[in-house]
Scaffold this active site. Sequence first.
Site, PDB file in Angstrom:
ATOM      1  N   ASP A 112       0.847  -1.194   0.000  1.00  0.00           N
ATOM      2  CA  ASP A 112       0.000   0.000   0.000  1.00  0.00           C
ATOM      3  C   ASP A 112       0.885   1.248   0.000  1.00  0.00           C
ATOM      4  O   ASP A 112       1.881   1.327   0.718  1.00  0.00           O
ATOM      5  CB  ASP A 112      -0.927   0.004   1.224  1.00  0.00           C
ATOM      6  CG  ASP A 112      -2.074   0.996   1.069  1.00  0.00           C
ATOM      7  OD1 ASP A 112      -3.217   0.554   0.865  1.00  0.00           O
ATOM      8  OD2 ASP A 112      -1.809   2.220   1.108  1.00  0.00           O
ATOM      9  N   ILE A 113       0.515   2.230  -0.795  1.00  0.00           N
ATOM     10  CA  ILE A 113       1.324   3.446  -0.941  1.00  0.00           C
ATOM     11  C   ILE A 113       1.263   4.313   0.317  1.00  0.00           C
ATOM     12  O   ILE A 113       2.155   5.152   0.539  1.00  0.00           O
ATOM     13  CB  ILE A 113       0.854   4.245  -2.188  1.00  0.00           C
ATOM     14  CG1 ILE A 113       1.927   5.197  -2.674  1.00  0.00           C
ATOM     15  CG2 ILE A 113      -0.461   4.964  -1.908  1.00  0.00           C
ATOM     16  CD1 ILE A 113       1.613   5.838  -4.024  1.00  0.00           C
ATOM     17  N   ASN A 132     -12.997  -2.974   2.433  1.00  0.00           N
ATOM     18  CA  ASN A 132     -13.959  -1.875   2.464  1.00  0.00           C
ATOM     19  C   ASN A 132     -14.892  -2.035   1.262  1.00  0.00           C
ATOM     20  O   ASN A 132     -14.421  -2.236   0.136  1.00  0.00           O
ATOM     21  CB  ASN A 132     -13.220  -0.535   2.403  1.00  0.00           C
ATOM     22  CG  ASN A 132     -12.316  -0.319   3.614  1.00  0.00           C
ATOM     23  OD1 ASN A 132     -12.658  -0.681   4.730  1.00  0.00           O
ATOM     24  ND2 ASN A 132     -11.141   0.253   3.388  1.00  0.00           N
ATOM     25  N   VAL A 143     -11.028   2.893  -4.031  1.00  0.00           N
ATOM     26  CA  VAL A 143     -10.595   2.379  -5.336  1.00  0.00           C
ATOM     27  C   VAL A 143     -11.518   1.221  -5.680  1.00  0.00           C
ATOM     28  O   VAL A 143     -11.617   0.237  -4.919  1.00  0.00           O
ATOM     29  CB  VAL A 143      -9.123   1.912  -5.308  1.00  0.00           C
ATOM     30  CG1 VAL A 143      -8.726   1.362  -6.683  1.00  0.00           C
ATOM     31  CG2 VAL A 143      -8.190   3.050  -4.897  1.00  0.00           C
ATOM     32  N   HIS A 199     -10.125  -5.275  -3.470  1.00  0.00           N
ATOM     33  CA  HIS A 199      -8.830  -5.522  -2.832  1.00  0.00           C
ATOM     34  C   HIS A 199      -9.016  -5.811  -1.355  1.00  0.00           C
ATOM     35  O   HIS A 199      -9.915  -5.268  -0.705  1.00  0.00           O
ATOM     36  CB  HIS A 199      -7.876  -4.328  -3.017  1.00  0.00           C
ATOM     37  CG  HIS A 199      -8.453  -3.013  -2.606  1.00  0.00           C
ATOM     38  ND1 HIS A 199      -9.344  -2.314  -3.410  1.00  0.00           N
ATOM     39  CD2 HIS A 199      -8.312  -2.279  -1.482  1.00  0.00           C
ATOM     40  CE1 HIS A 199      -9.701  -1.209  -2.786  1.00  0.00           C
ATOM     41  NE2 HIS A 199      -9.104  -1.153  -1.610  1.00  0.00           N
ATOM     42  N   HIS A 253      -7.104  -5.654   2.281  1.00  0.00           N
ATOM     43  CA  HIS A 253      -5.989  -5.086   3.026  1.00  0.00           C
ATOM     44  C   HIS A 253      -5.471  -6.141   4.000  1.00  0.00           C
ATOM     45  O   HIS A 253      -6.259  -6.748   4.734  1.00  0.00           O
ATOM     46  CB  HIS A 253      -6.453  -3.890   3.864  1.00  0.00           C
ATOM     47  CG  HIS A 253      -6.937  -2.713   3.076  1.00  0.00           C
ATOM     48  ND1 HIS A 253      -6.173  -1.593   2.864  1.00  0.00           N
ATOM     49  CD2 HIS A 253      -8.126  -2.469   2.460  1.00  0.00           C
ATOM     50  CE1 HIS A 253      -6.866  -0.706   2.165  1.00  0.00           C
ATOM     51  NE2 HIS A 253      -8.054  -1.212   1.903  1.00  0.00           N
TER      52      HIS A 253
HETATM   53  P1  AMP Z   1      -9.772   1.471  -0.055  1.00  0.00           P
HETATM   54  O1  AMP Z   1      -9.989   2.759   0.687  1.00  0.00           O
HETATM   55  O2  AMP Z   1     -10.157   0.243   0.721  1.00  0.00           O
HETATM   56  O3  AMP Z   1     -10.396   1.512  -1.445  1.00  0.00           O
HETATM   57  O4  AMP Z   1      -8.217   1.322  -0.212  1.00  0.00           O
HETATM   58  C1  AMP Z   1      -7.489   1.905  -1.247  1.00  0.00           C
HETATM   59  C2  AMP Z   1      -6.059   1.772  -0.842  1.00  0.00           C
HETATM   60  O5  AMP Z   1      -5.265   1.930  -2.000  1.00  0.00           O
HETATM   61  C3  AMP Z   1      -5.592   2.827   0.168  1.00  0.00           C
HETATM   62  O6  AMP Z   1      -5.100   2.169   1.338  1.00  0.00           O
HETATM   63  C4  AMP Z   1      -4.505   3.583  -0.589  1.00  0.00           C
HETATM   64  O7  AMP Z   1      -3.433   3.965   0.238  1.00  0.00           O
HETATM   65  C5  AMP Z   1      -4.081   2.557  -1.631  1.00  0.00           C
HETATM   66  N1  AMP Z   1      -3.484   3.119  -2.839  1.00  0.00           N
HETATM   67  C6  AMP Z   1      -3.933   4.166  -3.572  1.00  0.00           C
HETATM   68  N2  AMP Z   1      -3.131   4.397  -4.633  1.00  0.00           N
HETATM   69  C7  AMP Z   1      -2.148   3.453  -4.567  1.00  0.00           C
HETATM   70  C8  AMP Z   1      -1.004   3.151  -5.362  1.00  0.00           C
HETATM   71  N3  AMP Z   1      -0.704   3.856  -6.460  1.00  0.00           N
HETATM   72  N4  AMP Z   1      -0.209   2.115  -4.992  1.00  0.00           N
HETATM   73  C9  AMP Z   1      -0.499   1.406  -3.883  1.00  0.00           C
HETATM   74  N5  AMP Z   1      -1.564   1.620  -3.094  1.00  0.00           N
HETATM   75  C10 AMP Z   1      -2.375   2.637  -3.418  1.00  0.00           C
END
Ligand code: AMP
Length: 112
Positions: free
Chosen positions: A31-32, A86, A95, A99, A101
Amino acid sequence: MPGPREDCLFCKLVREAEAVRRADGFVAIADINPQAPVHLLVLPERHVDTFRDVAEFPPDEAQRMLAFVAETAAESGLTDYRVIVNVGPGGGQTVFHLHWHILGGRPMGETL
Ligand code: AMP
Ligand code: ZN
């Protein structure tokens, strides 16, 4: 099976990111914006909008996805950890490519 969505960040990451682990149609990436010392995301390589769509998965794909999550945590050295999905904007999803976590490397019990 639908192809990658051009407007989907995670479809792009599936193709371009350096994966922590990749097998069997699934990929794990860091995760970024990590919320714990270990914060990985597991996603299907094929585009799936949300966890709600898991209801339509063939049983073997759902089972393989769960196994991939557990194996990824184990290979990352975690025995105790938290797995979160989520679902929808109200569930904190930002996103819209399914996915999981995986969070660990610190005590995870104190906050939900
Ligand atoms: P969610 O809120 O469950 O949709 O989680 C989206 C996750 O994607 C968040 O924890 C972000 O930090 C992560 N995220 C967003 N952009 C990137 C990226 N380019 N590379 C890795 N993780 C990302
Ligand atoms: Zn996607």
